[in-house]
Every structure is written in C-alpha cells, then in structure tokens.
Scaffold this motif. Structure first.
Motif, PDB file in Angstrom:
ATOM      1  N   TYR A  90      48.437  27.927  56.384  1.00 30.43           N
ATOM      2  CA  TYR A  90      47.885  28.880  57.350  1.00 30.43           C
ATOM      3  C   TYR A  90      47.025  28.187  58.403  1.00 30.43           C
ATOM      4  O   TYR A  90      46.779  28.720  59.465  1.00 30.43           O
ATOM      5  N   ARG A  96      57.859  27.407  52.349  1.00 37.10           N
ATOM      6  CA  ARG A  96      57.409  28.740  51.933  1.00 37.10           C
ATOM      7  C   ARG A  96      58.347  29.373  50.922  1.00 37.10           C
ATOM      8  O   ARG A  96      57.973  30.310  50.218  1.00 37.10           O
ATOM      9  N   ILE A 130      51.893  33.281  47.468  1.00 40.57           N
ATOM     10  CA  ILE A 130      50.493  33.366  47.886  1.00 40.57           C
ATOM     11  C   ILE A 130      49.957  34.752  47.555  1.00 40.57           C
ATOM     12  O   ILE A 130      50.555  35.755  47.931  1.00 40.57           O
ATOM     13  N   LEU A 162      46.775  36.631  48.522  1.00 44.52           N
ATOM     14  CA  LEU A 162      45.589  36.537  49.359  1.00 44.52           C
ATOM     15  C   LEU A 162      44.446  37.330  48.751  1.00 44.52           C
ATOM     16  O   LEU A 162      44.647  38.253  47.968  1.00 44.52           O
ATOM     17  N   LEU A 174      48.867  46.150  61.308  1.00 45.27           N
ATOM     18  CA  LEU A 174      49.427  45.206  60.339  1.00 45.27           C
ATOM     19  C   LEU A 174      48.658  43.889  60.355  1.00 45.27           C
ATOM     20  O   LEU A 174      48.486  43.254  59.323  1.00 45.27           O
ATOM     21  N   SER A 196      45.183  44.517  58.614  1.00 41.71           N
ATOM     22  CA  SER A 196      45.213  44.735  57.165  1.00 41.71           C
ATOM     23  C   SER A 196      45.680  43.495  56.418  1.00 41.71           C
ATOM     24  O   SER A 196      45.595  43.447  55.200  1.00 41.71           O
ATOM     25  N   GLY A 197      46.166  42.493  57.111  1.00 43.42           N
ATOM     26  CA  GLY A 197      46.594  41.271  56.422  1.00 43.42           C
ATOM     27  C   GLY A 197      48.065  41.257  56.069  1.00 43.42           C
ATOM     28  O   GLY A 197      48.548  40.291  55.485  1.00 43.42           O
ATOM     29  N   VAL A 198      48.789  42.326  56.410  1.00 48.17           N
ATOM     30  CA  VAL A 198      50.224  42.356  56.096  1.00 48.17           C
ATOM     31  C   VAL A 198      50.963  41.249  56.868  1.00 48.17           C
ATOM     32  O   VAL A 198      51.838  40.575  56.325  1.00 48.17           O
ATOM     33  N   LEU A 236      49.707  38.431  57.799  1.00 49.11           N
ATOM     34  CA  LEU A 236      49.343  37.142  57.216  1.00 49.11           C
ATOM     35  C   LEU A 236      50.187  36.880  55.964  1.00 49.11           C
ATOM     36  O   LEU A 236      50.647  35.764  55.733  1.00 49.11           O
ATOM     37  N   ARG A 237      50.390  37.935  55.164  1.00 49.36           N
ATOM     38  CA  ARG A 237      51.204  37.764  53.968  1.00 49.36           C
ATOM     39  C   ARG A 237      52.634  37.375  54.357  1.00 49.36           C
ATOM     40  O   ARG A 237      53.246  36.507  53.743  1.00 49.36           O
ATOM     41  N   ARG A 294      53.498  35.743  56.937  1.00 46.98           N
ATOM     42  CA  ARG A 294      53.485  34.356  57.387  1.00 46.98           C
ATOM     43  C   ARG A 294      53.609  33.401  56.206  1.00 46.98           C
ATOM     44  O   ARG A 294      54.042  32.268  56.357  1.00 46.98           O
ATOM     45  N   GLY A 295      53.190  33.866  55.035  1.00 47.53           N
ATOM     46  CA  GLY A 295      53.287  33.039  53.844  1.00 47.53           C
ATOM     47  C   GLY A 295      54.659  33.092  53.199  1.00 47.53           C
ATOM     48  O   GLY A 295      54.945  32.336  52.289  1.00 47.53           O
TER      49      GLY A 295
END
Lengths: 305, 560
Positions: free
Chosen positions: A54, A77, A82, A84, B87, B90-92, B94-95, B97-98
């Motif tokens: 990240y 990935r 992950i 979080l 989105l 709320s971190g959706v 970011l998730r 992206r992982g």
C-alpha cells in the motif's frame, strides 16, 4: 521452499522530519505466525502497509514471497490476503454476495460457502451487512481476507472488539490456518493473543526493533522479578517476616515480595510460617508475564530517548 | 476448495456487474437518477405538455431530452462521484487495492455502472414520454441519440471521477457534486430551455459540457429531416472527457482520508508516564441546568452542525436565492398571476426554505444521529431527548427565518420587490408556523421509519413534486389540472405559500394574515406532533430497532 516468507533489511520510511520506521530488519519463516507489537505510533502499521504494497518505502530491502511488494502488482496480490484494521463494507449487500465477489477476484480461491462456515457466519449468509454486529463484521472481514487462499495473511488487530468466546474461536481459526501452512503476520495490542498464537514476537518502539524472540523468550529475557503475594497473618507485621532476598511491601494486609530468587524466598517464608504455626492466606507465586516484559521493554525504550 | 474453478478471474466484468447492482440497491441513486427526472417529466408534461410551440409542435416533445439529460448527469456525475467517495472513505477501495485487481479495472467498473444507470434513466424517461405523452422518436436520429448519450455519459463520468479525486471526504464530494450540477442545470438548457440568459451566465453554460450534452440530445428530438448529429457539441464533450480523465488518473486516491496519502502527521506523542497523571479536580456541584439552558445549548449545537454542513446550507439558503435572482432575469418582464416574477417567487422561495429546513434537513440530521449511536449516547445522559429534538426544531425555525430575511433582502434590493412593513408580522407568523409544521412532519417521518439511516430520498422525493403542485416552482400561467390542484390543496405547502403570498403581495390590505390557510398548516403541525409524540421511543437511539416498535397509530384507537 526454505526461503523465508518475509525478509526486511534496513527498512526506512519518513514522514517529513519524522522517521516512522527507522532501520527495521527481521525475517519471517514460511508457516510462521509472527506478531508485531508496539505502542500506538511505533511504526507497526506503516511497516505492515509497506509489506502489503500500500505504501512506498524510503530505503531498505523488502522481499515477500519472493516479490518486492512495491512492484509485485497483481501476481503478488494473488498470493497474499489482507485483513485491514478498519475497512467498511458495501452495506446493501449480503454476506454471501460480498464473499462471492471477493473470491471471484482470485485465480486460486476458497469456496464462498465454506469460507462463511469457517468464520461461523453460516446463519447470517443471506443477511445484508448493515444488519451485522461489530464482531460479525470483523469475521466477514476475515473471510474476505482469506478469499484467495493466501500463502501469507496480514492480520491487523484481528480480534479487537470480540467477546472472550469469539476471541478464542478466532484464535482456533488462526491456528487451523497455521495447520494449512499459511504464514501469518499479526499486529495486536493483546499480549495474551501474541502469547497464544505467535511463534515469534517483534517489539517495535519509535520505528526501531527493541526485541525479537519467542513470547516465552521475551517473557524471561527481561530478568523481571517474580512476585510472591500473601495476606499478613493476624497479629504480625512486616518486621516480623524473616530475611528475604527480595523486597517486601505491604498494601494493607496484602504483602508483595519482588524477588529474583523465588524458590529461596518462598522456602524462607513458608518455613517461617510453619515454624510459627501461622497461615499465609492467599499465598501465590507469580512469574513475570509477557505484559510485564512488554511494559518494561517499551517503558525503557521511552525513558532512553 | 471448490471444483468449479474457472481458468482466470475476470475482475473488470465481475466488478462492473457488482457495481451495477450496488447502484440499483442504493435508494438515493435510484431516486436521483430514475424517480427525480421522471417526476419532473410527468408533472411538467401534465402542466404544459399539450401547449404548442410557434412551429406547432407539442411542448412535451422538447421535455424528454432535458429531463433525461438531468437523470444521466445525476447518474454519471453526482452519484458516481459520491458513491466512489463513500467506497474510498469506508475502506472498500483500499481492500480492493489489496486484491489481485488492476487499478484501472476498479475505475472502469465504476464508470460502467454509471453508463448502465444512465441508459436506464434515459430509457425510462424516454419510454414514459413516448407511451404516456405521445412523444415521437425517430429511427433516423437514433444513432445520433446513442452516440450523444455515450459521449455525454463518458464526459460526465470522467468529471465525476475527477471530482472524487480532488475532494477528500464524502461530504465534500456530495456538496460539490450537487452544488455544481443543479445551478449548472439552470444555465445549460436543462431546467430552462432556450432562455434568454444574461451574457455571463450564458458564457458559463457554453464553456461547460452540460449545455452541449443537453443541446445535442435535444437535437435528436427535433422533428424534421437529417440525422441530428451535433459534431460541435460532441467535440466539446470529448474535450471535457479528456480533461476529467486526466485529473482522475492524476489525482485518484484509494485510502480514506488521513491514512493513506503518505502525508500522515507524525506519530502521536507517547502517553504521559504514570507519575504525571493527576486526579481530576474535585467535581463541583452547580445548579441543575434549567430547561431553557438545555434548549439553548442544544440549539447552539444544532446551528453549529448546520453551519458546518455546506450541502444543507446550499440547498436551504443559496439555492432559493439563486432561483429568485435567476428567474426574473431569464423571464424578463413576464407576469405571474398578475404579479412580477420576483414578487410572486419571493413567498414561494421563503416557503421552500422553511419546508426544507424542517422537513428535509431536520429529519436527516436526527436519523444520522440515531444511526451513528449519538442518540443512544444522549440517552445515557441526564438530557431528556425532547430537549435534543427541541434544539433541532428551534435551529430549523431559525434557519427558516434566516432564509426569509435573506430572500426578502435579495428581493427588495435586487429585484425591486415591495414589502409592506405593516404586514411583516404576518410573514413572520407564517414562516414560524409553517416551519413548525414541517418540523413536526419531518420528525413524524423519522419516528415512523426508525430503521432508515437517510430519509432524503423520501423527504426530497415528496417535497419537490409538492413544490410544483403547490405552485412554488412556477410553470406558466395556465391553471393546474384538477387532480394536481386537489393534491396541492390537501397538503400544507400550498397553504403556507398562500399565507406568505397574502402577507407579501403589494395590493393586499389589512394585517395580511390568511387565517384559513394558516389553520390548515396548524392542523398538519398538530398531526405531525401527535405522531412524533406517540412514537417518541423511536428516538431512544437503539440502532437496529432493538426497542419494540409499536404499530403506527394516528389518532385512532386500533382494536387488537
């Protein structure tokens, strides 16, 4: 396959003048559960986010599953999962819909229904996320992290907000993952959790590694005193106690003896009491806990600055 | 492990399908993109659709394109920007992206969803236009229509993503999206077609893409020959698409604010060592706060929240002032029901501001506080919930009065409207009573729907159509059709508007108090208050309706 899962050498990340991560080095073996501990702001999250890909780093070498996370892209990935610390969901979707979506993004994947069973959301599978409790959301989060059957799982404070029973079930789940050969990098504030799960623990303070060993090694390494506690028998006071190697303190009727020779001091105390025909109510001999060791370690590190 | 393992994941397809479903499950999105333009078409089509242009074409033929364009703009610009910001917050994102998903696939899936929603909106408005209003579509112009739609959607979606990129919070994205789009619609041939705008307003419209989209779409509905392609307009749309896409790609961020842009502040200071921690000084006992203190405290708090909510301020205060300034400019010396445009608009806009503050903003803030657990926390303090609600109501009333003052000053100073000082008390009475009525109705709605986090789709979705049938938004001189008139007569908005009209019209006499209209408003206020009081348990703050909800009863004893 004996190459470590994670190798970090001299990792540096600065925010303006502040070096949040300052020359960190450690390795995590395959199949190992590795816990990062440290006070808030110690650089744990920055470190983990660099490993997750990240965040960029300012210096040092990082290799995770043979990839550089900064350039590993999609191929990297596909192999990691992950969870979080605080990511939300699309509230209008059901548990099963979100798990299905997540699994369908990976070439190697778990069956959505099996995953839902695994995190014990079976009876909530057709419930929309907005109706889930906090603990249920956290378990859904875990299921999403596991969607791609990862070789390496990043768990950022996985059981925060769980009730004790749910925490124990989550620990069992994590131990089952270890049984499958999954490497797990865990950050946590619960020392009990690190003690229960982790093969090794790294303690980070102010961006530097201050200790790295097994939880047991960390606990014993600090040479902290063992504490002997008991109630003073009626009619006696501190002065009446026999000579001890440690120091005795009284808090009301409760006496605490801090000693590095617990065997000797316990023997002297009990011999004295038995000889005088006295009882020592509530007698307990408590070795230092991981928490004591951790607090001493992070406290020292602060004092040293 | 599963056995139906496909060879490769197809993330763009999977995420696009998911994004389309997310779009249609979002009640706000469905409302703004589908219901809103449709309601406009039905109401305005019913009002003026059968009138003829100088060329003898029915007016409704020219209504479909602008309203459909508005729906498309909501879908591909506002909703896309706001949803993506949600989105992100709320971190959706970011998730995602992982996960092993290329960045562009996430962005493309968002755009695909907005394209699908835009076409759905256009098809719906177009179908109702053709089937219910006899609008004629020509096969000849269909290619141009599809190309225009694609170009317009792509352009607005690129700008929507750019807007998400340059804002950092959901609130900012929301405020910017609606605050830009709605005023722009007035100067872009969307809400007012073919208006004779002052030069600078016309220049703004021409520089920005919405007007070109609207004009190119409208051309495909013109009866006549030719394929109705508008190369000039399409070129402007393409140019803005490039600009929007460039900004979106350049600035797009995946992390919620404050965690992921790499500019996080220094780590928090180490907690003070235990020795430094002190006992709090002994608690002082003062007099128990009085009801007035509590109410004023809550009101001040509510006003502070309002001041920090730019979107609510915009819709409540700036938007009506904008209409009040814009309409008389656009329509020149046209007279409405014997009054100048500004003179007629003023009471309507005052009524609109008061209704919005009480019926839209108030229940929205209460519902959000309830969903966030704020009311639950309040429930654990000695503050009775009625003072919390009282503070909110007083705040809404003050906003209503403030709106009336701002609008009156604008009207008097800029539009030459005359107000008789003798009848100002009548204006104040109507504003306060009307505001109280809409507060009561708004709270009744929040009480009756304890599970909803956001009530805007319902409140705005009922208030805006009501504005038309209550003749707040004027559409021509023709009287309303009977059934619309009846609807207007039943609900309080028209009566509030008439009370204010009586108090502000220059040819009036006496005190200007319209007792019969005010009586209707008062009856509605009482009804709202009764429902609110009966369902006050809904404000106790249980998030997921943990409190047993009693069946809703309005003044009638129900036999179990």
């Amino acid at each position: 396959m004996n190459a470590p899962a994670i190798t970090v050498r001299g990792l540096v990340r600065a925010y303006g003048p502040v070096r949040a991560v300052d020359g960190l080095s450690f390795t995590v073996g395959r199949g190992e559960i590795f816990a990062l501990l440290g006070p808030n702001g110690a650089g744990k999250t920055t470190t983990v986010e660099i490993l997750e890909g990240y965040r960029d780093r300012d210096g040092g070498d990082v290799s995770v599953l043979g990839f550089d996370p900064a350039t590993g892209g999609t191929a990297y990935r596909e192999r990691i999962g992950i969870v979080l610390q605080a990511a939300g969901f699309e509230e209008e979707f059901t548990v099963r819909e979100l798990v299905r979506l997540q699994t369908s993004l990976y070439p190697r994947r778990h069956d959505p229904d099996e995953l839902i069973d695994l995190v014990e959301l079976t009876d909530k599978r057709h419930v929309r996320v907005k109706a889930l409790s906090g603990g249920q959301r956290r378990r859904l989060d875990l299921a999403l992290g596991l969607a791609g059957a990862p070789d390496l799982l990043f768990l950022d404070e996985p059981t925060t907000g769980f009730d004790p029973a749910a925490r124990h079930r989550a620990w069992e789940l994590i131990e089952r993952l270890r049984g499958l050969g999954t490497t797990i990098l865990l950050t946590t504030h619960y020392l009990e959790e690190a003690q229960r799960l982790a093969d090794r623990v790294a303690v980070i303070v102010a961006g530097r590694l201050v200790a790295l060993s097994s939880p047991e090694g960390l606990r014993t390494r600090g040479r902290l005193p063992t504490v002997i506690t008991f109630e003073l028998p009626a009619g006696t006071d501190l002065a009446a106690l026999p000579g001890l190697t440690g120091t005795a303190e009284a808090d009301g009727a409760t006496v605490r003896v801090r000693t590095h020779s617990p065997l000797v001091d316990t023997w002297r105390l009990t011999t004295w009491a038995v000889g005088a025909g006295l009882d020592l109510p509530g007698l307990a001999v408590e070795p230092p806990t991981l928490e004591d060791a951790y607090l001493a370690l992070t406290g020292e590190a602060h004092d040293g600055r | 492990m599963d056995d139906d393992r496909p060879a490769r994941p197809r993330p763009t397809l999977t995420l696009s399908r998911h994004a389309v479903r997310a779009f249609f499950r979002n009640p706000m999105a469905a409302f703004f993109t589908l219901a809103f333009p449709l309601v406009f078409l039905v109401i305005i089509g019913s009002l003026v659709g059968d009138e003829r242009t100088p060329e003898g074409v029915r007016v409704v033929q020219f209504l479909v394109a602008p309203f459909a364009v508005f729906g498309v703009a909501q879908a591909s610009f506002s909703v896309l920007a706001i949803d993506t910001a949600i989105l992100r917050e709320s971190g959706v994102l970011l998730r995602l992206r992982g996960a092993p998903v290329p960045r562009w696939s996430v962005l493309v899936s968002r755009v695909v969803a907005s394209v699908v929603a835009s076409f759905a909106s256009f098809l719906l408005v177009g179908a109702v236009g053709v089937l219910a209003f006899g609008v004629t579509l020509q096969w000849r112009t269909l290619p141009a229509l599809v190309v225009t739609l694609l170009a317009g959607t792509a352009c607005l979606a690129a700008l929507g993503m750019a807007l998400t990129s340059v804002t950092r919070t959901v609130l900012a994205a929301q405020t910017a999206a609606q605050g830009l789009l709605i005023p722009l619609a007035f100067v872009s041939d969307v809400f007012i077609v073919g208006a004779d705008l002052p030069g600078w307003l016309s220049a703004i419209g021409t520089a920005l893409p919405l007007k070109h989209f609207a004009d190119a779409a409208a051309a495909t509905f013109e009866p006549g020959s030719g394929y109705a392609f508008s190369p000039g307009h399409l070129a402007v749309l393409a140019l803005w698409t490039v600009v929007g896409a460039a900004v979106a790609v350049w600035r797009f961020g995946w992390s919620p604010r404050g965690s992921g842009d790499g500019r996080k502040g220094p780590p928090p200071a180490a907690p003070a060592p235990a020795e430094v921690l002190r006992q709090p000084s002994a608690a002082a006992t003062t007099a128990r706060p009085t009801a007035v203190t509590l109410l004023l405290g809550q009101t001040r708090f509510a006003l502070l929240g309002m001041r920090r909510d730019a979107l609510a301020t915009f819709f409540t205060l700036v938007f009506p002032a904008l209409i009040l300034v814009l309409f008389p400019v656009v329509f020149g010396s046209a007279r409405v029901h014997g009054l100048t445009m500004a003179q007629y608009l003023l009471p309507g806009m005052i009524a609109y501001a008061a209704a919005l503050a009480g019926y839209v903003n108030l229940p929205e803030s209460v519902a959000a506080a309830r969903a966030d657990g704020v009311l639950k926390r309040l429930g654990g303090t000695p503050l009775p919930v009625r003072w919390y609600l009282g503070g909110r109501v007083l705040c809404a009333l003050l906003i209503g009065v403030l709106g009336a003052v701002v609008l009156s000053v604008v009207a008097v100073v800029a539009q030459g409207v005359r107000l008789d000082p003798v009848r100002l008390p009548a204006v104040l009475l109507a504003v306060v009573l009307g505001g109280a009525c809409f507060c009561a109705l708004g709270l009744a709605l929040a009480a009756a729907l304890p599970r909803l986090r956001s009530l805007t789709a319902i409140t705005l979705g009922t208030l805006l159509p009501l504005c038309f049938v209550s003749e707040i938004f004027v559409v021509g001189e023709a009287p309303l059709p009977g059934w619309l008139r009846t609807i207007g007569d039943v609900f309080p908005l028209r009566h509030l508007m008439q009370s204010l009209l009586t108090a502000t019209r220059p040819d009036g006499d006496g005190s200007g108090i319209a007792w019969s209209h005010l009586a209707v408003v008062a009856v509605w206020a009482a009804a709202g208050a009764v429902v609110t009081a009966r369902r006050r348990g809904a404000f106790a703050g249980a998030e997921h309706a943990a409190t047993p909800t009693r069946p809703l009863r309005i003044g009638v004893a129900v036999h179990r």
